[in-house]
Design a protein around this motif. Structure first.
Motif, PDB file in Angstrom:
ATOM      1  N   ILE A 283      29.957  38.602  54.967  1.00  0.00           N
ATOM      2  CA  ILE A 283      28.832  38.593  54.041  1.00  0.00           C
ATOM      3  C   ILE A 283      29.266  39.267  52.752  1.00  0.00           C
ATOM      4  O   ILE A 283      29.744  40.413  52.765  1.00  0.00           O
ATOM      5  N   ILE A 284      29.116  38.570  51.644  1.00  0.00           N
ATOM      6  CA  ILE A 284      29.493  39.100  50.331  1.00  0.00           C
ATOM      7  C   ILE A 284      28.202  39.307  49.552  1.00  0.00           C
ATOM      8  O   ILE A 284      27.462  38.345  49.294  1.00  0.00           O
ATOM      9  N   THR A 285      27.919  40.563  49.165  1.00  0.00           N
ATOM     10  CA  THR A 285      26.583  40.853  48.649  1.00  0.00           C
ATOM     11  C   THR A 285      26.576  42.098  47.762  1.00  0.00           C
ATOM     12  O   THR A 285      27.597  42.752  47.567  1.00  0.00           O
ATOM     13  N   GLY A 286      25.388  42.431  47.263  1.00  0.00           N
ATOM     14  CA  GLY A 286      25.178  43.630  46.478  1.00  0.00           C
ATOM     15  C   GLY A 286      25.011  43.377  44.999  1.00  0.00           C
ATOM     16  O   GLY A 286      24.364  44.132  44.295  1.00  0.00           O
ATOM     17  N   SER A 287      25.600  42.298  44.492  1.00  0.00           N
ATOM     18  CA  SER A 287      25.529  41.983  43.073  1.00  0.00           C
ATOM     19  C   SER A 287      25.730  40.493  42.879  1.00  0.00           C
ATOM     20  O   SER A 287      26.620  39.891  43.480  1.00  0.00           O
ATOM     21  N   LEU A 288      24.918  39.889  42.007  1.00  0.00           N
ATOM     22  CA  LEU A 288      25.121  38.477  41.694  1.00  0.00           C
ATOM     23  C   LEU A 288      26.441  38.259  40.957  1.00  0.00           C
ATOM     24  O   LEU A 288      27.051  37.199  41.074  1.00  0.00           O
ATOM     25  N   PHE A 289      26.883  39.259  40.206  1.00  0.00           N
ATOM     26  CA  PHE A 289      28.177  39.140  39.530  1.00  0.00           C
ATOM     27  C   PHE A 289      29.295  39.050  40.565  1.00  0.00           C
ATOM     28  O   PHE A 289      30.221  38.237  40.434  1.00  0.00           O
ATOM     29  N   LEU A 290      29.223  39.879  41.589  1.00  0.00           N
ATOM     30  CA  LEU A 290      30.208  39.854  42.669  1.00  0.00           C
ATOM     31  C   LEU A 290      30.173  38.512  43.391  1.00  0.00           C
ATOM     32  O   LEU A 290      31.213  37.905  43.676  1.00  0.00           O
ATOM     33  N   VAL A 291      28.976  38.035  43.701  1.00  0.00           N
ATOM     34  CA  VAL A 291      28.805  36.745  44.366  1.00  0.00           C
ATOM     35  C   VAL A 291      29.395  35.627  43.510  1.00  0.00           C
ATOM     36  O   VAL A 291      30.059  34.717  44.021  1.00  0.00           O
TER      37      VAL A 291
ATOM     38  N   ALA B 294      40.054  47.011  45.095  1.00  0.00           N
ATOM     39  CA  ALA B 294      39.906  47.110  43.646  1.00  0.00           C
ATOM     40  C   ALA B 294      39.036  46.005  43.056  1.00  0.00           C
ATOM     41  O   ALA B 294      38.321  46.225  42.081  1.00  0.00           O
ATOM     42  N   ASN B 295      39.089  44.820  43.653  1.00  0.00           N
ATOM     43  CA  ASN B 295      38.334  43.693  43.104  1.00  0.00           C
ATOM     44  C   ASN B 295      38.027  42.696  44.215  1.00  0.00           C
ATOM     45  O   ASN B 295      38.395  42.908  45.379  1.00  0.00           O
ATOM     46  N   VAL B 296      37.360  41.614  43.842  1.00  0.00           N
ATOM     47  CA  VAL B 296      36.937  40.625  44.838  1.00  0.00           C
ATOM     48  C   VAL B 296      38.134  39.984  45.523  1.00  0.00           C
ATOM     49  O   VAL B 296      38.148  39.822  46.751  1.00  0.00           O
ATOM     50  N   ASP B 297      39.149  39.619  44.744  1.00  0.00           N
ATOM     51  CA  ASP B 297      40.321  38.974  45.345  1.00  0.00           C
ATOM     52  C   ASP B 297      40.982  39.878  46.379  1.00  0.00           C
ATOM     53  O   ASP B 297      41.366  39.426  47.463  1.00  0.00           O
ATOM     54  N   ALA B 298      41.102  41.158  46.046  1.00  0.00           N
ATOM     55  CA  ALA B 298      41.718  42.092  46.991  1.00  0.00           C
ATOM     56  C   ALA B 298      40.869  42.242  48.243  1.00  0.00           C
ATOM     57  O   ALA B 298      41.397  42.315  49.363  1.00  0.00           O
ATOM     58  N   ALA B 299      39.551  42.265  48.075  1.00  0.00           N
ATOM     59  CA  ALA B 299      38.658  42.375  49.230  1.00  0.00           C
ATOM     60  C   ALA B 299      38.773  41.151  50.127  1.00  0.00           C
ATOM     61  O   ALA B 299      38.832  41.266  51.363  1.00  0.00           O
ATOM     62  N   LEU B 300      38.821  39.976  49.523  1.00  0.00           N
ATOM     63  CA  LEU B 300      38.938  38.744  50.301  1.00  0.00           C
ATOM     64  C   LEU B 300      40.261  38.696  51.062  1.00  0.00           C
ATOM     65  O   LEU B 300      40.305  38.297  52.236  1.00  0.00           O
ATOM     66  N   GLN B 301      41.342  39.093  50.403  1.00  0.00           N
ATOM     67  CA  GLN B 301      42.645  39.091  51.061  1.00  0.00           C
ATOM     68  C   GLN B 301      42.662  40.060  52.238  1.00  0.00           C
ATOM     69  O   GLN B 301      43.194  39.747  53.309  1.00  0.00           O
ATOM     70  N   LEU B 302      42.045  41.227  52.063  1.00  0.00           N
ATOM     71  CA  LEU B 302      41.999  42.222  53.133  1.00  0.00           C
ATOM     72  C   LEU B 302      41.269  41.676  54.353  1.00  0.00           C
ATOM     73  O   LEU B 302      41.757  41.767  55.487  1.00  0.00           O
ATOM     74  N   VAL B 303      40.100  41.080  54.110  1.00  0.00           N
ATOM     75  CA  VAL B 303      39.295  40.557  55.223  1.00  0.00           C
ATOM     76  C   VAL B 303      39.994  39.370  55.881  1.00  0.00           C
ATOM     77  O   VAL B 303      40.016  39.254  57.115  1.00  0.00           O
ATOM     78  N   ALA B 304      40.575  38.501  55.066  1.00  0.00           N
ATOM     79  CA  ALA B 304      41.227  37.300  55.621  1.00  0.00           C
ATOM     80  C   ALA B 304      42.370  37.660  56.550  1.00  0.00           C
ATOM     81  O   ALA B 304      42.671  36.928  57.504  1.00  0.00           O
ATOM     82  N   GLY B 305      43.008  38.798  56.303  1.00  0.00           N
ATOM     83  CA  GLY B 305      44.134  39.193  57.145  1.00  0.00           C
ATOM     84  C   GLY B 305      43.715  39.739  58.500  1.00  0.00           C
ATOM     85  O   GLY B 305      44.553  39.851  59.395  1.00  0.00           O
ATOM     86  N   GLU B 306      42.423  40.040  58.684  1.00  0.00           N
ATOM     87  CA  GLU B 306      41.986  40.679  59.925  1.00  0.00           C
ATOM     88  C   GLU B 306      40.845  39.954  60.636  1.00  0.00           C
ATOM     89  O   GLU B 306      40.676  40.114  61.842  1.00  0.00           O
ATOM     90  N   ALA B 307      40.038  39.177  59.922  1.00  0.00           N
ATOM     91  CA  ALA B 307      38.862  38.552  60.520  1.00  0.00           C
ATOM     92  C   ALA B 307      39.251  37.435  61.477  1.00  0.00           C
ATOM     93  O   ALA B 307      40.242  36.727  61.265  1.00  0.00           O
TER      94      ALA B 307
ATOM     95  N   LEU C 173      27.251  34.064  50.996  1.00  0.00           N
ATOM     96  CA  LEU C 173      27.054  34.752  49.728  1.00  0.00           C
ATOM     97  C   LEU C 173      25.572  35.041  49.542  1.00  0.00           C
ATOM     98  O   LEU C 173      24.741  34.152  49.729  1.00  0.00           O
ATOM     99  N   ASP C 174      25.247  36.274  49.173  1.00  0.00           N
ATOM    100  CA  ASP C 174      23.849  36.583  48.889  1.00  0.00           C
ATOM    101  C   ASP C 174      23.743  37.669  47.825  1.00  0.00           C
ATOM    102  O   ASP C 174      24.174  38.796  48.050  1.00  0.00           O
ATOM    103  N   GLY C 175      23.163  37.310  46.694  1.00  0.00           N
ATOM    104  CA  GLY C 175      23.008  38.252  45.599  1.00  0.00           C
ATOM    105  C   GLY C 175      21.857  39.213  45.814  1.00  0.00           C
ATOM    106  O   GLY C 175      20.934  39.264  44.996  1.00  0.00           O
TER     107      GLY C 175
END
Length: 377
Positions: A349-357, A329-342, A251-253
């Motif tokens: 790396i999750i970044t771009g905004s401290l709110f997102l982090v 659409a949101n963080v949960d959806a992004a995490l689920q997408l990556v978890a299914g393929e990584a 995580l990096d804001g």
């Protein structure tokens, strides 16, 4: 209580955390006011490294709200103004000896600039919040220099020449004694993926940029008569923070171009041989195109998403800007997408905004929905 007032574009939160850790190690009862928070608003107001309780936070809000309501004001104080006043009141009520106060925005007109500090600190100045602070480094540096006070010593981090000229001119005008990080001799520097050490100081925060922040913090602590060894106890979540192994999740804001450049250097140094997934989301008022130009080329797989904020740039706009990647659409959806393929040896790396982090960090605590098997670190 004594106040150390800290302004700057990048590194001011980390520097505040290091100064506070040093004071706590010296058994000074220490208050720390920072922003924004990652998960809970109480994180903004800490005493000896612990956020105040929800009950104390609520009590402080009632006091400040009642005081504001009794005044003849054109408008109610903003959220930030309210929480800053709450911090000042709580630090007194909780018998804090020294408070480390981070500027919210700029410096000259910031709500925190009502303090009467014993020391001011200015971390690196760069472009950010141009709509409020000005379009040039010189204009932004002048706003940061607004925290400097006649007769109050200052510590300046290593600066760009154009920023340094403005800060030095203001310090000379006020007759201030300045200690400069650029004059500090760094000896025996060792840096790895999880932290660094130099001149007998250990830094538990990742990234080469934290060396400069630690030098600034060390000079501030020395100015206060406190040894800098306590920097080793610093905890500052959401900044190159490793939260899960296999795959490695970081995580990096990095919410402005300078932060993005620091993250890029870190990824190029320590993750050059691994497949990199990047989950990115940013606020509309940020230099999104410039940050994307720095970070997007480093992502083998790019997922664009948004924090739960009306200020967020829609994922579809980010995808159009990037010219590639997938929208979630949101963080949960992004995490689920990556978890299914990584794969286990990939890096995420999750970044771009401290709110997102903050949202990703909160999600990692929920083991029922967290889609990765690695343990919290």
């Amino acid at each position: 209580y004594r106040v150390i007032h800290v302004a700057g574009t990048n590194g001011k939160g980390s520097t505040c955390a290091m100064i506070a850790a040093g004071l706590q190690a010296a058994r000074v009862r220490t208050g720390l006011f920072t922003s924004p928070h990652l998960i809970e608003p109480t994180e903004r107001i800490q005493v000896d490294g612990i956020p105040v309780s929800e009950a104390l936070f609520s009590r402080a809000f009632d006091v400040i709200h009642q005081a504001a309501s009794a005044l003849d004001l054109d408008a109610h104080p903003s959220y930030f103004e309210t929480v800053a006043a709450m911090a000042f009141w709580l630090f007194r009520e909780l018998n804090v000896q020294t408070a480390v106060i981070e500027v919210g925005l700029g410096g000259r007109l910031d709500a925190t600039n009502v303090v009467d500090p014993v020391l001011t600190v200015i971390t690196p100045v760069d472009l950010d919040h141009q709509i409020f602070l000005g379009d040039t480094i010189e204009q932004i540096a002048a706003e940061k220099a607004g925290i400097l006070k006649h007769g109050v010593p200052a510590v300046f981090a290593r600066q760009r020449p154009d920023a340094e000229a403005v800060l030095d001119a203001r310090a000379t005008e006020l007759g201030i004694r300045v200690r400069r990080a650029g004059d500090f001799e760094i000896r025996d520097l060792e840096v790895d993926a999880r932290g660094s050490r130099f001149s007998g100081i250990e830094i538990p925060l990742a990234g080469e940029h934290q060396v400069d922040n630690a030098v600034t913090a060390a000079l501030a602590l020395e100015e206060l008569g406190v040894p800098p060894a306590g920097i080793a106890e610093t905890r500052w979540p959401g900044r190159l923070e490793h939260i899960s192994p296999n795959p490695d999740i970081v995580l990096d804001g990095a919410h402005n171009p300078a932060g993005a450049r620091a993250l890029a250097r870190y990824l190029e140094t320590y993750y050059s041989g691994r497949k990199r997934w990047m989950i990115f989301g940013a606020m509309r008022d940020k230099a999104v195109a410039e940050m994307g130009g720095i970070l997007f080329p480093l992502a083998h797989e790019l997922i664009l998403t948004a924090a739960d904020s009306p200020r967020s740039t829609p994922p579809e706009e980010l995808a159009a800007l990037a010219g590639r990647g997938r929208a979630a659409a949101n963080v949960d959806a992004a995490l689920q997408l990556v978890a299914g393929e990584a794969e286990a040896d990939d890096a995420i790396i999750i970044t771009g905004s401290l709110f997102l982090v903050g949202e990703a960090r909160a999600a990692s605590y929920n083991r029922n929905s967290w889609p990765f098997s690695g343990a919290w670190s």
